[in-house]
Design a protein around this motif. Structure first.
Motif, mmCIF file in Angstrom:
data_model
loop_
_atom_site.group_PDB
_atom_site.id
_atom_site.type_symbol
_atom_site.label_atom_id
_atom_site.label_comp_id
_atom_site.label_asym_id
_atom_site.label_seq_id
_atom_site.Cartn_x
_atom_site.Cartn_y
_atom_site.Cartn_z
ATOM 1 N N GLY A 217 0.831 -1.279 -0.041
ATOM 2 C CA GLY A 217 -0.049 -0.112 0.143
ATOM 3 C C GLY A 217 0.797 1.323 -0.112
ATOM 4 O O GLY A 217 0.337 2.385 -0.151
ATOM 5 N N LYS A 251 -1.955 -10.873 -6.525
ATOM 6 C CA LYS A 251 -2.798 -10.121 -7.326
ATOM 7 C C LYS A 251 -1.908 -9.498 -8.301
ATOM 8 O O LYS A 251 -2.471 -8.616 -9.316
ATOM 9 C CB LYS A 251 -3.172 -8.869 -6.343
ATOM 10 C CG LYS A 251 -3.955 -9.282 -5.035
ATOM 11 C CD LYS A 251 -4.212 -7.770 -4.392
ATOM 12 C CE LYS A 251 -5.115 -8.217 -3.164
ATOM 13 N NZ LYS A 251 -5.712 -7.033 -2.491
ATOM 14 N N GLU A 284 -3.739 4.694 -6.237
ATOM 15 C CA GLU A 284 -4.962 4.465 -5.469
ATOM 16 C C GLU A 284 -4.642 3.160 -4.904
ATOM 17 O O GLU A 284 -4.676 2.089 -5.567
ATOM 18 C CB GLU A 284 -6.118 4.369 -6.353
ATOM 19 C CG GLU A 284 -6.452 5.857 -7.023
ATOM 20 C CD GLU A 284 -7.672 5.846 -7.980
ATOM 21 O OE1 GLU A 284 -7.949 4.667 -8.414
ATOM 22 O OE2 GLU A 284 -8.240 6.852 -8.330
ATOM 23 N N GLN A 285 -4.613 3.049 -3.521
ATOM 24 C CA GLN A 285 -3.993 1.791 -3.164
ATOM 25 C C GLN A 285 -5.247 0.779 -3.002
ATOM 26 O O GLN A 285 -4.737 -0.531 -3.388
ATOM 27 C CB GLN A 285 -3.780 2.094 -1.445
ATOM 28 C CG GLN A 285 -2.638 3.081 -1.222
ATOM 29 C CD GLN A 285 -2.660 3.260 0.218
ATOM 30 O OE1 GLN A 285 -3.162 2.776 1.226
ATOM 31 N NE2 GLN A 285 -1.651 4.344 0.706
ATOM 32 N N HIS A 286 -6.432 1.012 -3.036
ATOM 33 C CA HIS A 286 -7.616 0.104 -2.979
ATOM 34 C C HIS A 286 -7.444 -0.676 -4.448
ATOM 35 O O HIS A 286 -7.761 -1.805 -4.252
ATOM 36 C CB HIS A 286 -8.712 0.617 -2.479
ATOM 37 C CG HIS A 286 -8.836 1.110 -1.197
ATOM 38 N ND1 HIS A 286 -8.565 0.441 0.026
ATOM 39 C CD2 HIS A 286 -8.870 2.400 -0.509
ATOM 40 C CE1 HIS A 286 -8.693 1.278 0.961
ATOM 41 N NE2 HIS A 286 -8.545 2.157 0.714
ATOM 42 N N THR A 287 -7.581 0.311 -5.484
ATOM 43 C CA THR A 287 -7.486 -0.288 -6.831
ATOM 44 C C THR A 287 -6.433 -0.604 -7.564
ATOM 45 O O THR A 287 -6.290 -1.244 -8.629
ATOM 46 C CB THR A 287 -8.407 0.688 -7.691
ATOM 47 O OG1 THR A 287 -7.706 2.137 -7.776
ATOM 48 C CG2 THR A 287 -9.814 1.170 -7.108
ATOM 49 N N HIS A 288 -5.218 -0.247 -6.758
ATOM 50 C CA HIS A 288 -3.770 -0.450 -7.236
ATOM 51 C C HIS A 288 -3.804 0.367 -8.748
ATOM 52 O O HIS A 288 -3.137 -0.426 -9.738
ATOM 53 C CB HIS A 288 -3.495 -2.122 -7.452
ATOM 54 C CG HIS A 288 -3.703 -2.480 -6.166
ATOM 55 N ND1 HIS A 288 -3.077 -2.096 -5.059
ATOM 56 C CD2 HIS A 288 -4.644 -3.595 -5.852
ATOM 57 C CE1 HIS A 288 -3.199 -3.091 -3.981
ATOM 58 N NE2 HIS A 288 -4.046 -3.762 -4.632
#
Length: 347
Positions: A217, A251, A284-288
């Protein structure tokens, strides 16, 4: 009764001319009456407007001189502060140079040039007499503009126009001071300060980064170690700056040829957008997703920075990395493709 013939076009034209009273001039098509301006009736107001136009043209010349001061006096900036000062001088100089000429010409036209509207017939210029008429029209325009009898406007306009192209000429000249060929320039674009064993360091402090420092993150702005010791560090930094992030390996979609380009989910990609070269600085950490703020090009970090939105045509180039014996992150090699905007050899 039967239809009556109207005769030939020539006869119809003659009838229309007779009905118009055989008047060769164009009648007023309904334009409002001309309202004299203050400068049309007051010589002092006209002189004041002339001085104002001259001042605006002088501002244009001062702007060009300001650009040249920033270009030559500051020279090749070697620090962020000097770069900001130079950019400010270049920007303000160019703005005043162009704005002074533009506003000066508009003010000249609105206050001193004739503003009455006329309507006249146009004929093809075919004879020597027509050519002389055209010359007379040009002379009339010059006379009405007042450029002959207003030396202040004429001289400042000539000075502003003479100086205005200089910034563009110097900028074009400075595109390549070494007079390199197109092939040599392309070759330089293909290579950056990264090389095998070069440590990744934090921008701008230059401290090395260990793999244990990079958490899932997090994102680091990274430059090569020893960048400031190079001959042209700012230009080298413009090509070599990268973003360093860490993902869970599960991921990530990894191509077979890139299996050893990351270290335990830590990846490094060029920070320079492949559209027009803006810095990709939003993660954007959540969507990478990596986002370019200039034109919203979006890159998917889980798919090797593939373009998923926006005008960019190519993924961000990836920097192959690993760790050295002390646990610091180092580059395996330079980028395998040119960084920055796509150009003619990238397809």
């Amino acid at each position: 009764m039967g239809d009556q013939s109207h005769g030939s076009p020539q006869e119809a034209g003659a009838v229309a001319k007779a009905q118009a009273g055989s008047v060769d001039t164009i009648q007023d098509p309904g334009l409002p009456p001309h309202r004299p301006r203050l400068t049309d009736t007051e010589p002092r107001a006209a002189k004041r407007a002339e001085r104002q136009v001259g001042i605006l043209f002088a501002i244009s010349m001062i702007g060009t001189i300001l650009f040249l001061v920033g270009y030559f006096a500051v020279g090749h900036a070697e620090s962020i502060a000097e770069t900001r000062l130079q950019n400010m001088l270049l920007g303000l100089g160019t703005a005043f140079a162009m704005l002074g000429i533009g506003v000066g010409i508009v003010h000249w036209a609105r206050t001193l040039m004739p503003d009455h509207e006329i309507a006249e017939s146009r004929h093809e210029v075919r004879t020597e007499e027509d050519r002389r008429d055209a010359e007379e029209i040009i002379d009339t325009v010059l006379e009405e503009s007042g450029i002959k009898r207003r030396p202040l406007i004429r001289n400042t306009l000539i000075g502003a126009i003479a100086l205005a192209p200089l910034p563009a000429l110097f900028i074009l000249r400075d595109l390549d001071l070494t007079k390199a060929s197109a092939g040599e320039i392309v070759e330089r674009l293909r290579h950056t300060a990264w090389d095998e064993g070069v440590r990744l360091t934090r921008d701008p402090v230059g401290t090395p980064i260990k793999a244990s420092d990079v958490q899932i993150g997090s994102a680091f702005h990274v430059i090569p170690e020893g960048l400031n010791e190079l001959e042209d560090p700012l230009n080298e930094k413009a090509k070599a700056v990268v973003l360093l992030m860490r993902l869970h390996p599960d991921k990530m979609e990894i191509s077979p040829e890139r299996e050893d380009w990351h270290y335990d989910g830590i990846v490094a990609y060029s920070k320079i957008c492949t559209h027009v070269g803006c810095p990709v600085a939003l993660y954007e950490q959540h969507t990478h997703h990596l986002l370019c703020p200039c034109h919203q090009s979006t890159f998917d970090l889980t798919q090797e920075c593939k373009v998923i939105f926006g005008p960019a045509a190519h993924p961000l180039p990836q920097l192959p990395i690993t760790v050295d014996d002390e646990g610091y992150l180092v580059a395996r090699s330079d980028f395998h493709e040119p960084v920055g905007p796509g150009y003619w050899e990238r397809g």
